[in-house]
Design a protein around this motif. Structure first.
Motif, short mmCIF file in Angstrom:
data_model
loop_
_atom_site.label_atom_id
_atom_site.label_comp_id
_atom_site.label_asym_id
_atom_site.label_seq_id
_atom_site.Cartn_x
_atom_site.Cartn_y
_atom_site.Cartn_z
N LYS A 149 0.83 -1.20 0.00
CA LYS A 149 0.00 0.00 0.00
C LYS A 149 0.87 1.26 0.00
O LYS A 149 0.57 2.26 -0.68
N ALA A 150 1.97 1.22 0.76
CA ALA A 150 2.87 2.37 0.82
C ALA A 150 3.51 2.64 -0.53
O ALA A 150 3.61 3.79 -0.97
N ILE A 151 3.93 1.55 -1.23
CA ILE A 151 4.53 1.70 -2.56
C ILE A 151 3.50 2.25 -3.54
O ILE A 151 3.77 3.17 -4.32
N GLU A 152 2.28 1.69 -3.47
CA GLU A 152 1.20 2.14 -4.36
C GLU A 152 0.90 3.64 -4.15
O GLU A 152 0.74 4.39 -5.11
N THR A 153 0.83 4.04 -2.87
CA THR A 153 0.53 5.45 -2.55
C THR A 153 1.64 6.37 -3.03
O THR A 153 1.38 7.43 -3.60
N ALA A 154 2.88 5.96 -2.79
CA ALA A 154 4.03 6.77 -3.23
C ALA A 154 4.04 6.93 -4.74
O ALA A 154 4.31 8.02 -5.27
N LEU A 155 3.73 5.85 -5.46
CA LEU A 155 3.71 5.91 -6.92
C LEU A 155 2.59 6.83 -7.42
O LEU A 155 2.76 7.58 -8.38
N LYS A 156 1.44 6.76 -6.76
CA LYS A 156 0.32 7.62 -7.15
C LYS A 156 0.67 9.09 -6.96
O LYS A 156 0.20 9.96 -7.70
#
Length: 272
Positions: free
Chosen positions: A45-52
């Motif tokens: 989730k952290a990776i997904e949020t950072a990418l967004k």
């Protein structure tokens, strides 16, 4: 909106760092799979949020984080073990079911095989001919138990036919098999498989006599010439119907067929 995104990232970082976890390695997560699942979800989730949010450095940070990797590997390995266990259980069940079906099929097959084996040809045809004559086995997978009867019948069909042909030739030797064939066919029931078998028996008799004559050429010469002189005498008396009947008779037809194999084409001259 920016404040909201920053706040979400902060919350994820806080959860990753302090959300019920300390700094754990893979050995820990191998023993605490629920923690591994939860930690892996937070990391993803952290990776997904950072990418967004376009923060590649932060995404890379979590992607390379040792604890995230440890949790991820432990979780993936667990899922693979679960998948393999389910697959093995499914294969085991299928194998057991297949073995059960095969055992039931074999028992049914063996039962009918013995019944058909002990039957004479006519009984054999009565028991399975109408249903099994045109049976074709499905080449894919284990045959259904309902197919066992026809499978056994077809397995014995060729053997039963050979036995019946041998019996017919013994019961109706030489010209008698042709007389029997003529009698059966006169009834007009050409679709009867037994009639077909009698025709095959008559054909077998013809082949047997040709082989006999070719192996005993002196006998062939004697019988051929005997027919030739009789036919020649009838021709000289213009008894052409009698000539035709004599040529068609077993006594003269068989030597003529054997002589044909020696390139002698009919009763036009005696055999030398």
């Amino acid at each position: 909106m920016v404040i909201k995104k920053i706040g979400l990232i902060f919350l994820l970082e806080t959860a990753l760092a302090f959300g019920g976890f300390f700094s754990h390695d893979k050995a820990y997560y191998d023993k605490h799979l629920d923690d591994a699942k939860e930690k892996n979800a937070l990391c993803e989730k952290a990776i997904e949020t950072a990418l967004k949010n376009g923060d590649m450095k932060l995404a890379e940070k979590y992607d390379k984080d040792e604890e995230c990797k440890a949790a991820h590997d432990a979780y993936v390995e667990q899922q693979e073990k679960i998948r393999k266990a389910k697959e093995e259980a499914r294969e085991k069940k299928e194998k057991e079911e297949r073995a059960k079906k095969e055992a039931a099929y074999k028992a049914e097959y063996d039962k009918y095989y013995q019944i058909f084996k002990q039957a004479d040809y006519k009984k054999f045809m009565e028991l399975g001919g109408s249903k099994c004559r045109h049976y074709l086995r499905n080449p894919f997978g284990t045959p259904d138990i309902s197919e066992a009867k026809c499978e056994a019948w077809n397995k014995l069909k060729v053997q039963k036919e050979k036995e019946e042909i041998a019996r017919l030739l013994k019961e109706y030797p030489h010209e008698k098999i042709f007389e029997y064939k003529k009698k059966l066919l006169a009834k007009g029931n050409y679709s009867d498989p037994y009639n077909d078998l009698v025709v095959r028996a008559a054909n077998q008799e013809t082949q047997n006599q040709i082989k006999f004559y070719l192996a005993h050429k002196d006998k062939l010469k004697h019988d051929f010439n005997e027919c030739y002189y009789k036919i020649d005498a009838l021709n000289k008396k213009s008894k052409y119907n009698e000539v035709i009947a004599l040529k068609k008779s077993y006594k003269c037809d068989m030597p003529a067929r054997a002589a044909l194999k020696l390139n002698i084409f009919g009763y036009f001259k005696p055999m030398k």
